[in-house]
Structures are given as C-alpha cells and as structure tokens.
Enzyme design. Sequence first.
Site, PDB file in Angstrom:
ATOM      1  CE  LYS A  61      21.212  27.394  22.653  1.00 22.83           C
ATOM      2  NZ  LYS A  61      19.923  26.859  22.183  1.00 22.83           N
ATOM      3  CD  GLN A 105      17.640  28.353  19.741  1.00 23.34           C
ATOM      4  OE1 GLN A 105      18.641  27.664  19.919  1.00 23.34           O
ATOM      5  NE2 GLN A 105      16.958  28.864  20.743  1.00 23.34           N
ATOM      6  CG  ASP A 128      18.124  21.138  22.122  1.00 22.33           C
ATOM      7  OD1 ASP A 128      18.552  21.803  23.090  1.00 22.33           O
ATOM      8  OD2 ASP A 128      17.897  21.618  21.001  1.00 22.33           O
TER       9      ASP A 128
HETATM   10  N1  GUN Z   1      14.492  27.521  22.499  1.00 21.21           N
HETATM   11  C1  GUN Z   1      14.398  27.864  23.811  1.00 21.21           C
HETATM   12  N2  GUN Z   1      15.120  27.017  24.585  1.00 21.21           N
HETATM   13  C2  GUN Z   1      15.659  26.106  23.729  1.00 21.21           C
HETATM   14  C3  GUN Z   1      16.501  24.992  23.936  1.00 21.21           C
HETATM   15  O1  GUN Z   1      16.895  24.632  25.060  1.00 21.21           O
HETATM   16  N3  GUN Z   1      16.863  24.312  22.804  1.00 21.21           N
HETATM   17  C4  GUN Z   1      16.433  24.672  21.562  1.00 21.21           C
HETATM   18  N4  GUN Z   1      16.822  23.925  20.528  1.00 21.21           N
HETATM   19  N5  GUN Z   1      15.646  25.707  21.354  1.00 21.21           N
HETATM   20  C5  GUN Z   1      15.260  26.422  22.433  1.00 21.21           C
END
Ligand code: GUN
Length: 303
Positions: A61, A105, A128
């Site tokens: 990311k 995350q 998100d």
């Molecule tokens: N962990 C697995 N997928 C995601 C996601 O799309 N966003 C976040 N913040 N954590 C994750």
Amino acid sequence: MNMTLTSPQRAENIDGKAAARRLLAEVAAECRAFVDQGHHPTLAVVLVGDDPASQVYVRNKLRTAEEVGIRSLEYRFPANLSESELLATLDKLNLDPLVNGILVQLPLPRHINEQAILRAIDPLKDVDGFHPENVGGLVHGQAVLTPCTPAGCLRLLQDYCGDLSGKHAVVVGRSNIVGKPMAALLLKAHCSVTTLHSRSQDAAALAAQADILIAAVGQPEMIDASWIKPGAVVIDVGINRVTRANGSSRLVGDVDAASVSTVAAALTPVPGGVGPMTIACLMQNTLQATRLQTASAVLSHCG
Ligand code: GUN
C-alpha cells in the site's frame, strides 16, 4: 476410426494488474491536480503488531501511494499497544487537516476491540469504508467511501461485462470486509444477489445458477467446476498460501482454477487478479476522501 480430440475450454483471463495500472494512472493525474492547487493528498497507515501477511499488505500500500504521488504516513506499533493508545493516535489523525485518509490494518491484536477502533475513524477519512456510517450509506445506495476489495471486484466485472443489470450474482462468503459489502454493491448495480456461506444448503447447486460468481471464503481451491454455470464470469478474491509436498509454497485462490476454467467464460488469476485492484481502489478512495473533505471545508466556511 476418426477420433477428434477436443482440448478443454480455457476461460479468458481477467487481468487485474492491467486494470489496476489504468486506474492508478487516473489517480496519479488527479493527485497532481490537487498538488497543483496546493494540497498534497495524504494517507496515514497504522499497523499494530508483526503479522507477516499484514506487513506485506502495508508495504504494498505504501509503495503504491508513493508511485501515484500520494503522501503516506506510517504508524507502526508493537503488539502490546493498548486500545486507548491506539484511540489517541486516531484522534490526532482525525483532527489533522493535512491527513485525508486513515487506514488501520486488520486483524488487530485480540485485546483491542476492532469495532471500537473502526468507529473511532472520522467517516470522511475512512478509506477502508468500514465505519458503520459508511456501511449504512453503502446499503442505502449512497456514494460513500466503499470497501476496496469489493469495489475492485465490481470494477473488474463492469470492465469485462459492461452493464450488470439483471444478472444473477452469487457471493460465496459473508465477511464484513468482502462478502457483505460485495452483495450491497452488486445490488446497487441492479444484480439479483444471492449470498452463500458455511450454513447454506446445496451451496454448489445454488452457485451453479450464477451468471457472476464471487469467491471470498478463504478456503484454498474450494470451488471447482461443479459450482459454475457454463459461461459464468468468476472473480476469485482468495489469496491462500499452500505448502507443497516438497516444502515449497505457492499462492492459490478460493477457486480451483484448472477445473473452473474448463467451464467459466472468464476468471481472475491469483495472484494478479483482485489483489492489485484492491490497492488501486484504496488510492482512489484516498482521493475521494480528499474531495469530500475539501467540499465539507468549503461548506463549513460558508456557514
Ligand atoms: N486486512 C485484510 N484486508 C484488509 C483491508 O481491506 N483493509 C484493512 N484495513 N485491513 C485488511
């Protein structure tokens, strides 16, 4: 005897990497426009603990943010961080006018209440799309910040199929991150939507009625050709690491690709399908958040 050998039909490959590159080019151009106007779109990424998969996702990311010109701020904390310390960090980021997007995350360490953390993020900075206000807005069909993986799946489907109106879409899996928002997005796109899960009866038979199948169960290669209607379009959200007999490992999806590609019209690969689109949609959401905040600042200025 005249025997004709026919090779099994191979489904078309839906190239998520190429689609992500196109989306990221749009994002980069819009990001430059913001910078030219004197504001640098900024994404704060919070990682608690040392889960290896989360570390890889966060690194990807941050790298993509840099590639498209989005400024990123990285907050890494040890696994023993308290919930109140994490909430204090989120308060600070919520109040910082230079921060446009906040991502925590998941998964979080077990002593931290995930729902409390997701609720603490300003909905306008919630890139998100996990805040209950944004989840509710999505279900009501509003243009809110939307979870990145289902948004990426929808874009791949619309690129490949065009109008989805009237198609029967089956979503296998009902997680908050993928299955539920995916079903809401498909409904908004005027599909007839069925969600299947671990308690569904005759799941394969129901899935075999789908024009579009989204596999998001987290079970390696669970879905084979018996689940697929001939000519269906299949999106594989799973990323599962499996170990071979010789000890080496490889990534596979929730779909048994060799089997499904003999029946489906098109299939996303793993890796290189949904994964790159998820990250591209996160960048797109960061710019949408920047736009939303700019609009709300203008409105509050006008009284
Ligand atoms: N962990 C697995 N997928 C995601 C996601 O799309 N966003 C976040 N913040 N954590 C994750």
